[in-house]
Every structure is written in structure tokens, then in C-alpha cells.
Design a protein around this motif. Structure first.
Motif, short mmCIF file in Angstrom:
data_model
loop_
_atom_site.label_atom_id
_atom_site.label_comp_id
_atom_site.label_asym_id
_atom_site.label_seq_id
_atom_site.Cartn_x
_atom_site.Cartn_y
_atom_site.Cartn_z
N VAL A 17 0.84 -1.20 0.00
CA VAL A 17 0.00 0.00 0.00
C VAL A 17 0.87 1.25 0.00
CG1 VAL A 17 -1.74 1.31 1.27
CG2 VAL A 17 -1.88 -1.17 1.20
N LEU A 18 1.88 1.24 0.86
CA LEU A 18 2.72 2.44 1.00
C LEU A 18 3.55 2.70 -0.26
CD1 LEU A 18 3.99 2.08 4.69
CD2 LEU A 18 2.18 3.55 3.81
N ARG A 23 -4.46 -0.75 -3.70
CA ARG A 23 -5.76 -0.83 -3.02
C ARG A 23 -6.16 -2.27 -2.74
NH1 ARG A 23 -10.02 3.31 -3.23
NH2 ARG A 23 -8.94 5.27 -3.27
N PHE A 26 -4.75 -3.39 0.45
CA PHE A 26 -5.49 -2.88 1.60
C PHE A 26 -6.80 -3.65 1.75
CE2 PHE A 26 -8.08 0.05 4.11
CZ PHE A 26 -7.19 0.32 5.14
N PHE A 60 -11.31 1.68 9.44
CA PHE A 60 -10.47 1.27 8.30
C PHE A 60 -10.13 2.46 7.41
CE2 PHE A 60 -12.06 -3.02 9.37
CZ PHE A 60 -10.84 -3.68 9.40
N VAL A 61 -11.05 3.41 7.28
CA VAL A 61 -10.74 4.59 6.47
C VAL A 61 -9.62 5.40 7.14
CG1 VAL A 61 -11.63 6.81 5.64
CG2 VAL A 61 -13.00 4.74 5.38
N TRP A 64 -6.39 3.67 6.57
CA TRP A 64 -5.93 3.93 5.19
C TRP A 64 -5.24 5.29 5.09
CZ3 TRP A 64 -5.24 2.24 0.33
CH2 TRP A 64 -5.34 3.13 -0.74
N ARG A 65 -5.87 6.30 5.72
CA ARG A 65 -5.30 7.64 5.64
C ARG A 65 -3.99 7.76 6.40
NH1 ARG A 65 -10.74 10.87 6.66
NH2 ARG A 65 -11.33 11.32 4.52
N LEU A 67 -1.86 5.24 7.31
CA LEU A 67 -1.01 4.04 7.28
C LEU A 67 0.48 4.38 7.34
CD1 LEU A 67 -1.60 1.04 7.21
CD2 LEU A 67 -1.31 1.07 4.74
N ARG A 68 0.84 5.53 6.82
CA ARG A 68 2.25 5.91 6.83
C ARG A 68 2.77 6.08 8.26
NH1 ARG A 68 4.98 6.88 2.45
NH2 ARG A 68 3.17 7.05 1.11
#
Lengths: 185, 104
Positions: A17-18, A23, A26, A60-61, A64-65, A67-68
Motif C-alpha cells: 500500500v505504501l 488498493r 489494503f 479502516f478509512v 488507510w489515511r 497508514l504511513r
């Protein structure tokens, strides 16, 4: 016939993902962790399935935002649970003040769990029993049993002192035991 | 492990069917913020460099950067040129430290 490829680890999926904005990777993470996250939130929301699923989606959203920001020192599931607890606390604060402190008026546990409980307890009984717990007790029980966090991890995730978590767990166990035994035929 | 613990752990192990949940999540995912890894570094370093250039441009007359380094080589740190050279190196060093901390 070639052996089936081993499923990628959480860390491999996160890196995909990174690095590649993958997608699908994820999506695999969501499929892998959705059950536990939704179960945790169902317990926290006293069985409100719709609200729990909304909060799980938000969890989960947010993952996702952000994750870094995930550091690979902890398990991905532990990180997800922390987001889920924060999401639940934010939602609960909108409706009422979440009381995560120890309720001093509650009777002390003082009960040892020596009595055998029935082998099969309907989930609905457990859900009802969980409803009598205070917010703090339910959060502590959910963190330690459903999210499988240690007491220390639960204290950090919930933002409460370690001693409070232990007290909540003791009291919650006593209340659940009393409630479930009361429901026995 | 007592029975309450067992009941709770058994309940926690129950697997909820997906029932389209993952698809709903994927449908609502926003675009991830596209930050190029080098962009932030370039901005920090560029800002420091711009500061250095402005410092040189507005330095008092006679304060040349080369002269400043020459003064420093002769252990003369109080001349305008030497102060300019120290400020120049300090700005670059500060930006390097910021980048090193952020890339950790």
C-alpha cells in the motif's frame, strides 16, 4: 502441480500500500481483520450492529489515511484496535460523557471464579450481560479479551491507568458471572 | 483460566461473515494524499538555501563569503565575512538535522 503461494503477511501488504498505492492489498487487510474489529466494536456499542459497522468502516478509512504513521514494531491488529477504541470514544462523547473511571459506588468484586459456568452460554445472554457493565468496564473487557491486548496495551489504548484497567476487569468479571449465573435455569 | 474468561474468549473467536463489509469500505476509501518522498526534503533544503542566498545578498559591504571562510581558516571569527560563513553553514546544518530527524 505448484504449491499454492503463501498468503502475504500484514507487513507485506502494508508495504504494498505504501509503496504502490495498492488498493487490493489494503482490501486484503480489511478482509483479514474485519471480523475482529467489528466484533470489538459490537461489544463496545452494546450490540448495536449498525453503529458498530459504521465505526468499523471509519476505523479502516482512518487506517488507510494514516497508514504511513504505522510503525512496524507493533502488530497491525493492535494498531487497528487503538484506532477503533478512539473512534468509539469520539462517537460516545458526542452522545454522552464516556466514563472510563472506576465507579467507586459499585460493589467491590471480591468474588473468586470457582463456580463452574454452564458450558454453552447463548451469545445473546453474554451481550445482555455486557450491557450492565459501565463504559470503562466494557472497554477494558473488550480490549483484553476481544482485542487480545495485554493490560498494559489496553491501558495505553484506552488512555487509562494500568490499575484502573485491572480494577475494571475484576469488577466486570464479577458482574458478568453474577449476571450469567442468575440467568441459569 | 476461569469460565468467564473462557466464555469471553470463545465469543471473541467467532468469525463474522464479511457480508459485503470489505467492499463497502473499499468503495469509501478516499484517494491517499500523494506526497512525493523527496518533495518535503527539497522544500526544507531549498528554504535553507534561499535563506543563505538572501543573507549573502544583504550582507554588509565587505562581507564576502569566500573572505569569511578565509578568515575562519585563520581563526578570525569576528569579521563580518566570518559571521556570514558561520550563519551560512549553520543554516545548512540545521536543515540537515531537520531532515535527518524526520527521515528517522
Amino acid at each position: 502441480m505448484p504449491a499454492p503461494a503463501a498468503s502475504p503477511s500484514d507487513a507485506q501488504l502494508i508495504l504494498a500500500v505504501l509503496e504502490r498505492e495498492d488498493r487490493r492489498a489494503f482490501g486484503l487487510l480489511v478482509e483479514r481483520h474485519q471480523s475482529q474489529v467489528r466484533t470489538v466494536l459490537r461489544r463496545l456499542t452494546k450490540g448495536d450492529v449498525a453503529l458498530a459497522d459504521d465505526l468499523a468502516q471509519e476505523t479502516f478509512v482512518l487506517a488507510w489515511r494514516n497508514l504511513r504513521k504505522f510503525r512496524f514494531e507493533a502488530k497491525f491488529s493492535t494498531w487497528l484496535y487503538r484506532i477503533a477504541f478512539n473512534t468509539w470514544q469520539s462517537e460516545a462523547r458526542k452522545k454522552h460523557e464516556v466514563l472510563l473511571d472506576v465507579d467507586e459506588d459499585a460493589p467491590p468484586p471480591g468474588l473468586e471464579m470457582t463456580t463452574q459456568m454452564p458450558d454453552v452460554v447463548a451469545r445473546v445472554d453474554l451481550e445482555r450481560a455486557m450491557e450492565i457493565l459501565s463504559d470503562g468496564e466494557r472497554a477494558a473487557i473488550t480490549a483484553c479479551f476481544y482485542a487480545d491486548l495485554s493490560h498494559e496495551e489496553a491501558a495505553e489504548a484506552l488512555g487509562m491507568p494500568l490499575g484502573t484497567v485491572k480494577t475494571h476487569i475484576l469488577r466486570a468479571r464479577a458482574k458478568l458471572k453474577a449476571r450469567l449465573e442468575k440467568g441459569k435455569p | 483460566m476461569n469460565d468467564i474468561d473462557r466464555i469471553l474468549r470463545d465469543d471473541a473467536r467467532i468469525v463474522l461473515p464479511d457480508e459485503g463489509f470489505a467492499a463497502r469500505v473499499m468503495a469509501t476509501l478516499p484517494a491517499r494524499p500523494r506526497t512525493k518522498p523527496w518533495l518535503h526534503s527539497a522544500l526544507v533544503f531549498g528554504s535553507a538555501l534561499l535563506g543563505c542566498v538572501l543573507a549573502v545578498a544583504f550582507a554588509p559591504a565587505g562581507a564576502s563569503l569566500l573572505q569569511g571562510f578565509a578568515d575562519l581558516a585563520q581563526l578570525q571569527a569576528r569579521t563580518p565575512g566570518a559571521l556570514l560563513a558561520i550563519a551560512f553553514c549553520g543554516a545548512l546544518l540545521a536543515s540537515a538535522v531537520v531532515l535527518a530527524i524526520e527521515s528517522d
